[in-house]
Design an enzyme around this catalytic site. Structure first.
Site, short mmCIF file in Angstrom:
data_model
loop_
_atom_site.label_atom_id
_atom_site.label_comp_id
_atom_site.label_asym_id
_atom_site.label_seq_id
_atom_site.Cartn_x
_atom_site.Cartn_y
_atom_site.Cartn_z
CD GLU A 132 -1.70 -2.40 1.72
OE1 GLU A 132 -0.49 -2.63 1.98
OE2 GLU A 132 -2.60 -3.22 1.94
CG ASP A 140 -5.95 -1.33 4.74
OD1 ASP A 140 -5.29 -2.07 3.99
OD2 ASP A 140 -7.05 -0.87 4.41
C1 QUE Z 1 -0.57 -1.28 -4.09
C2 QUE Z 1 -1.84 -1.60 -3.69
C3 QUE Z 1 -2.78 -2.13 -4.59
C4 QUE Z 1 -2.37 -2.34 -5.91
C5 QUE Z 1 -1.08 -2.02 -6.30
C6 QUE Z 1 -0.20 -1.50 -5.39
C7 QUE Z 1 -4.13 -2.46 -4.23
C8 QUE Z 1 -5.00 -2.95 -5.24
C9 QUE Z 1 -4.53 -3.12 -6.55
C10 QUE Z 1 -5.36 -3.52 -7.66
C11 QUE Z 1 -4.81 -4.26 -8.71
C12 QUE Z 1 -5.58 -4.58 -9.82
C13 QUE Z 1 -6.90 -4.16 -9.92
C14 QUE Z 1 -7.44 -3.41 -8.87
C15 QUE Z 1 -6.67 -3.10 -7.77
O1 QUE Z 1 -3.24 -2.85 -6.83
O2 QUE Z 1 -4.52 -2.31 -3.05
O3 QUE Z 1 -8.72 -2.99 -8.98
O4 QUE Z 1 -7.65 -4.44 -11.02
O5 QUE Z 1 -6.27 -3.23 -4.93
O6 QUE Z 1 1.07 -1.17 -5.76
O7 QUE Z 1 -2.22 -1.39 -2.42
#
Ligand code: QUE
Length: 334
Positions: A132, A140
């Site tokens: 994150e 979290d």
């Molecule tokens: C850090 C993150 C997330 C991330 C990439 C990061 C995250 C997350 C997603 C993600 C990936 C593909 C998707 C989507 C979300 O990538 O929390 O909707 O299609 O959900 O570097 O915290």
């Protein structure tokens, strides 16, 4: 349907069904998940639950794209975290056997859907991380709880660098409880469904991974607040620490500072207390420009070059972090 529930042979089955979005959890899925767990908790015909993701991955996290794209006055940034953390806690309290299949990506919110259950089955292709800080947020879903419970300062290393852990590390640290080869997934599911048994390939953990072999050094380097950590890394001046510094330099400085304090302060606290703190914190952090800029840069525009405010850790006063940890919105009442 983004989430699909079924019942076979006393097993409640949950399939995360957004494969094009790596099964990222959205508000609607979280609400339905909560309702179904509450129902299954009371249902005597259900004695166990199995959770997995459609396609190649388990779950990439919360659907942060929809949060970043929401209108300014939309309450989704509040509702989403409330439901997500409530779900994390509910899973931790769920009285029946709970199994998650960790194939492919298991990150952030995906970790929160599984780590408090009884069994987490890692495979040779599991990609576990708490990334994150790359998007202006912080680890979290109880990340402050389970990361602070890892030995020494390893949890801070994982939460700050967002490093993808390998199978040996998942088993070594007890994050995964079982292992099997990815081509055995269907057999494992079938065995759990029909007999309630969790298959396990004997896996001999190799202790020569990057993190495991450097554990005592990581413990020393990642002691204290973010400024102290950066100083420690710079003073060490090895190839190992140069690499870590390069990784940290791409992350959101305020996220790093906050995550560091969050994980340090969580030592000795319960999951419930940690989720409450994280909820208060989420409602400060998710409205910062860093979050929208981070999500946009990493997940929407994909230029991977976000603008952070402040742009460096130097410009952060550690004393100013207390503001982010104030109680300022309604409690979760878990
Ligand atoms: C850090 C993150 C997330 C991330 C990439 C990061 C995250 C997350 C997603 C993600 C990936 C593909 C998707 C989507 C979300 O990538 O929390 O909707 O299609 O959900 O570097 O915290």
């Amino acid at each position: 349907m983004d989430i699909i529930f079924s019942e076979i042979n006393q097993t409640g089955i949950i399939k995360l069904n957004r494969p094009k979005s790596l099964n990222a959890l959205n508000l609607d899925m979280a609400k339905k998940f909560i309702d179904k767990l509450l129902e299954w908790e009371e249902n005597n015909n259900i004695s166990r639950v199995m959770l997995f993701g459609e396609g190649k991955h388990f779950c990439a996290g919360g659907d942060v794209k929809s949060l970043a794209l929401a209108e300014k006055n939309d309450s989704i940034k509040k509702k989403f975290f409330k439901s997500e953390y409530r779900l994390n806690y509910l899973i931790s309290q769920f009285s029946k056997e709970y199994l998650s299949i960790w194939n492919g990506v298991v990150m952030g919110g995906g970790v929160g859907l599984s780590i408090y259950g009884d069994h987490r089955l890692a495979t040779d292709n599991s990609k576990f991380a708490m990334p994150e800080a790359a998007i202006g947020f912080f680890p979290d879903v109880g990340g402050s709880y389970f990361l602070s419970n890892l030995p020494g300062n390893i949890g801070k290393y994982i939460g700050l660098t967002g490093e993808v852990l390998e199978l040996n590390e998942l088993i070594f640290f007890g994050l995964a409880t079982h292992y099997f080869k990815s081509d055995m997934i269907e057999n494992v599911k079938e065995e759990f469904l029909s007999k309630g048994k969790v298959l396990n390939d004997n896996y001999e953990v190799k202790n020569d991974t990057n993190i495991i072999k450097n554990m005592s050094l990581i413990n020393e380097l990642f002691d204290g607040d973010i400024k102290k950590i950066i100083l420690n890394l710079k003073n060490n001046g090895s190839e190992f620490t140069e690499k870590i510094l390069a990784i940290l330099s791409t992350k959101c400085p305020m996220s790093l500072a906050i995550s560091c304090k969050l994980i340090d302060d969580a030592k000795g606290k319960s999951l419930k207390e940690c989720l409450e703190i994280e909820y208060q914190l989420s409602q400060k952090v998710v409205y910062r420009d860093d979050f929208d800029n981070g999500v946009n840069s990493v997940l929407i525009a994909k230029d991977h070059n976000p603008t952070w405010k402040p742009p460096t850790i130097n410009e952060i006063n550690i004393e100013d972090l207390d503001f982010y940890f104030e109680t300022h919105t309604e409690n979760l009442y878990l």
